[in-house]
Design a protein around this motif. Structure first.
Motif, mmCIF file in Angstrom:
data_model
loop_
_atom_site.group_PDB
_atom_site.id
_atom_site.type_symbol
_atom_site.label_atom_id
_atom_site.label_comp_id
_atom_site.label_asym_id
_atom_site.label_seq_id
_atom_site.Cartn_x
_atom_site.Cartn_y
_atom_site.Cartn_z
ATOM 1 N N GLU A 26 0.771 -1.420 -0.052
ATOM 2 C CA GLU A 26 0.599 0.060 -0.184
ATOM 3 C C GLU A 26 0.891 0.939 -0.483
ATOM 4 O OE1 GLU A 26 -3.080 -0.134 2.680
ATOM 5 O OE2 GLU A 26 -3.531 1.982 2.630
ATOM 6 N N ALA A 27 1.762 1.473 1.380
ATOM 7 C CA ALA A 27 2.715 2.576 1.049
ATOM 8 C C ALA A 27 3.324 2.751 -0.529
ATOM 9 C CB ALA A 27 3.357 2.759 2.607
ATOM 10 N N ALA A 28 3.746 1.240 -0.786
ATOM 11 C CA ALA A 28 5.186 1.568 -1.876
ATOM 12 C C ALA A 28 4.030 2.197 -3.471
ATOM 13 C CB ALA A 28 5.505 0.515 -2.684
ATOM 14 N N THR A 29 2.644 2.107 -3.620
ATOM 15 C CA THR A 29 1.413 2.388 -4.500
ATOM 16 C C THR A 29 1.502 3.370 -4.409
ATOM 17 O OG1 THR A 29 0.461 0.069 -4.002
ATOM 18 C CG2 THR A 29 -0.425 1.881 -5.666
ATOM 19 N N GLU A 30 1.301 3.708 -2.655
ATOM 20 C CA GLU A 30 0.760 5.949 -3.342
ATOM 21 C C GLU A 30 1.814 6.393 -3.509
ATOM 22 O OE1 GLU A 30 -0.818 5.533 1.445
ATOM 23 O OE2 GLU A 30 -2.250 6.036 1.347
ATOM 24 N N ARG A 31 2.583 5.596 -3.142
ATOM 25 C CA ARG A 31 4.875 6.953 -3.842
ATOM 26 C C ARG A 31 4.132 6.709 -4.627
ATOM 27 N NH1 ARG A 31 9.999 5.043 -1.244
ATOM 28 N NH2 ARG A 31 10.730 7.228 -2.530
ATOM 29 N N VAL A 32 3.951 5.678 -5.802
ATOM 30 C CA VAL A 32 3.784 5.976 -7.717
ATOM 31 C C VAL A 32 2.651 6.487 -7.666
ATOM 32 C CG1 VAL A 32 3.810 4.264 -8.991
ATOM 33 C CG2 VAL A 32 5.086 3.581 -7.540
ATOM 34 N N LEU A 33 2.201 6.048 -6.840
ATOM 35 C CA LEU A 33 0.610 6.669 -7.585
ATOM 36 C C LEU A 33 0.881 8.614 -7.672
ATOM 37 C CD1 LEU A 33 -2.213 5.078 -6.400
ATOM 38 C CD2 LEU A 33 -1.765 5.254 -8.858
ATOM 39 N N ASN B 51 -5.769 -6.122 -6.807
ATOM 40 C CA ASN B 51 -6.496 -7.503 -6.295
ATOM 41 C C ASN B 51 -6.549 -8.926 -7.358
ATOM 42 O OD1 ASN B 51 -7.814 -4.212 -5.380
ATOM 43 N ND2 ASN B 51 -9.306 -6.111 -4.225
ATOM 44 N N GLN B 52 -5.653 -8.654 -8.101
ATOM 45 C CA GLN B 52 -5.685 -10.279 -8.362
ATOM 46 C C GLN B 52 -5.096 -11.493 -7.581
ATOM 47 O OE1 GLN B 52 -1.948 -10.305 -11.313
ATOM 48 N NE2 GLN B 52 -2.316 -11.643 -11.825
ATOM 49 N N LEU B 53 -4.249 -11.314 -6.606
ATOM 50 C CA LEU B 53 -3.713 -12.729 -6.271
ATOM 51 C C LEU B 53 -5.086 -13.030 -4.949
ATOM 52 C CD1 LEU B 53 -0.596 -12.545 -7.139
ATOM 53 C CD2 LEU B 53 -2.007 -13.327 -8.933
ATOM 54 N N GLY B 54 -5.572 -11.807 -4.227
ATOM 55 C CA GLY B 54 -5.838 -12.093 -3.446
ATOM 56 C C GLY B 54 -6.848 -10.098 -2.314
ATOM 57 N N HIS B 55 -7.364 -10.069 -2.262
ATOM 58 C CA HIS B 55 -8.110 -9.001 -1.334
ATOM 59 C C HIS B 55 -7.110 -8.332 -0.528
ATOM 60 C CE1 HIS B 55 -12.694 -10.493 -1.561
ATOM 61 N NE2 HIS B 55 -12.024 -11.443 -0.935
ATOM 62 N N GLY B 56 -7.023 -6.716 -0.995
ATOM 63 C CA GLY B 56 -6.068 -5.605 -1.293
ATOM 64 C C GLY B 56 -6.515 -4.501 -1.232
ATOM 65 N N PRO B 57 -5.379 -3.336 -0.650
ATOM 66 C CA PRO B 57 -5.874 -2.491 -1.351
ATOM 67 C C PRO B 57 -6.013 -1.675 -3.012
ATOM 68 C CG PRO B 57 -3.752 -1.993 -0.713
ATOM 69 C CD PRO B 57 -4.057 -3.781 -0.556
ATOM 70 N N GLY B 58 -5.946 -2.656 -3.375
ATOM 71 C CA GLY B 58 -5.094 -1.200 -4.861
ATOM 72 C C GLY B 58 -6.804 -1.271 -5.638
ATOM 73 N N VAL B 59 -8.075 -1.854 -4.781
ATOM 74 C CA VAL B 59 -9.086 -0.831 -6.041
ATOM 75 C C VAL B 59 -9.377 0.697 -4.927
ATOM 76 C CG1 VAL B 59 -11.675 -0.624 -6.098
ATOM 77 C CG2 VAL B 59 -10.538 -2.921 -6.169
ATOM 78 N N ARG B 60 -9.362 0.412 -4.092
ATOM 79 C CA ARG B 60 -9.484 2.069 -2.585
ATOM 80 C C ARG B 60 -8.166 3.019 -3.446
ATOM 81 N NH1 ARG B 60 -6.354 1.959 1.585
ATOM 82 N NH2 ARG B 60 -7.065 -0.319 2.329
ATOM 83 N N LEU B 61 -6.675 2.276 -3.448
ATOM 84 C CA LEU B 61 -6.036 3.158 -3.897
ATOM 85 C C LEU B 61 -6.586 3.676 -4.787
ATOM 86 C CD1 LEU B 61 -3.096 1.382 -2.423
ATOM 87 C CD2 LEU B 61 -4.039 3.271 -1.377
ATOM 88 N N ALA B 62 -6.768 3.358 -6.164
ATOM 89 C CA ALA B 62 -7.333 3.969 -7.432
ATOM 90 C C ALA B 62 -8.190 4.532 -6.937
ATOM 91 C CB ALA B 62 -7.478 2.405 -8.453
#
Ligand code: NIG
Ligand code: ZN
Length: 410
Positions: A204-211, A226-237
């Protein structure tokens, strides 16, 4: 192939326009193309004269596929990994490094020849708009050359330096590179930045930095989430106002509503476009992962796109017809919904549903994913009376003709 000054495709049995003003579909229709754009759409009985005429003989015509998610700049082969997966091994993000090694070792000419081969394959399948990503170089030099090579052959190029941390690299140092010098070097050649937000890739933190870095560079964003499991991808996008979030095999109710709400807010005048939910049926099958809940996304009010995710690891096909058939047969959507998601949905995910977007060479282009005056003349003619045959006759080679920017390419 050559292009006549004006071309009439006449006697169309079923024309999918995606133009909601006219109900999205016409029967006994005709389309007039002038140079690279659509000039007129209407009843065959009212068709104007043209320099050249193609008789569709009652067959179906629809927009060319808009494939909004591919990874076509690569070298090498992952047959062994696929075989192992079919024998029961799970897909893991680390497989990407096998392609990274082969891609770095390839010459520019070899990378370009492979890309051209794959683009030609996609065209034969009816695809007229292609987005592709970098992400198999993962050094400043290799990511930049991937972006440059891609820009010569596709409609949109996305920087995916944040694909995985390359083998042997320090994660923090690599993130500094991706959000700093690598982004600076690649930015002039791309229109968006993508990040693989997943266990084994970026948290999550790394994704936020990239965005955030993409936003500072003035680039649009996308997320593999959210490809391999539940996670923060959708929320962050959604939070970052990304154009799309792609994969979506593992969604909670909050993810589905966040995607739907992003479009409700846009319709309500938020001034910020929503985030498209892009599903990748061929990838779900090839990785033996759950199929993304396309039906639930549509029912909630999300904007859906279907894309091929063509890449050597998780989805080595660019067949949008296969993806459409799978979405219909396995994901509970109707043929019309699937066709719309693979044309207009992809266009919205790329910000190309309106006239005036610019291709990687800087040329202004007409809208894609729709058949309406002013749109780019991207059409496919099926050897079938209706788009229903795409799912009714899955796997059959139904594409009989393809026009891209007014030029016949198949
Ligand atoms: N998920 C991340 N990237 C690609 C996979 C790339 C690979 O395995 O080579 C995807 O979209 O599936
Ligand atoms: Zn992908």
């Amino acid at each position: 192939m050559t292009r006549s000054a004006s071309l009439l495709i006449d006697n169309i049995g079923e024309l999918t326009t995606n133009d909601d003003a006219g109900g999205g579909r016409l029967h006994d229709a005709a389309v007039l193309i002038e140079r690279d754009r659509i000039a007129w759409v209407g009843a065959a009985a009212d068709a104007p004269a043209a320099d050249e005429r193609v008789d569709a003989a009652g067959r179906a015509v629809l927009p060319g596929w808009v494939d909004s998610h591919t990874h076509l700049v690569f070298a090498g082969d992952r047959t062994a990994e696929f075989e192992a997966r079919m024998a029961g091994e799970a897909y893991a993000a680390g497989g990407i490094n096998v392609t990274v090694e082969a891609t770095r070792a390839a010459t520019d000419a070899a990378l370009e020849a492979n890309l051209e081969r794959l683009v030609a394959e996609a065209r034969r399948g009816g695809t007229t708009t292609i987005e592709t990503k970098t992400g198999y170089g993962l050094t400043v030099r290799d990511e930049q050359r991937a972006a440059v090579v891609a820009g010569r052959h596709v409609d949109a190029v996305t920087f995916l330096g944040a694909h995985v941390v390359p083998a042997g690299a320090d994660p923090e140092g690599y993130l500094d590179l991706v959000t700093g010098p690598m982004l600076d070097a690649v930015a002039p050649h791309v229109s968006a930045v993508d990040v693989f937000c997943e266990r084994g890739a970026f948290d999550e933190a790394a994704t936020e930095r990239v965005l955030a870095a993409a936003g500072r560079a003035g680039l649009a964003t996308r997320v593999h989430g959210n490809q391999l499991g539940h996670g923060p991808g959708v929320r962050l996008a959604v939070g970052a106002g990304s154009l799309s979030v792609d994969h979506l095999g593992f969604l909670g109710e909050d993810d589905v509503s966040a995607l739907a709400d992003s479009w409700a807010e846009w319709s309500g005048g938020s001034g910020r476009r929503g985030t498209v939910a892009t599903v990748l049926p061929a990838c779900d099958l090839s990785t033996r992962m759950p199929l993304a809940p396309a039906r639930a996304l549509l029912d909630a009010g999300a904007v859906l796109a279907i894309a091929s995710n063509a890449n050597p690891g998780t989805s080595y096909t660019s067949s949008m017809a296969f993806c459409v058939a799978t979405a219909v047969l396995q994901m509970g959507v109707t043929v019309q919904e699937a066709v719309r998601a693979a044309t207009l949905g992809g266009a919205i995910a790329l910000g190309m549903e309106r006239d005036g977007w610019r291709d990687p060479k800087g040329a202004e282009q007409g809208a894609v994913g729709v058949v309406a005056p002013g749109a780019r003349a991207d059409l496919q003619l099926l050897d079938a009376p209706s788009v229903t045959h795409l799912a009714y006759r899955p796997g059959m080679p139904l594409v009989q003709g393809v026009w891209r920017a007014g030029r016949r390419v198949v």
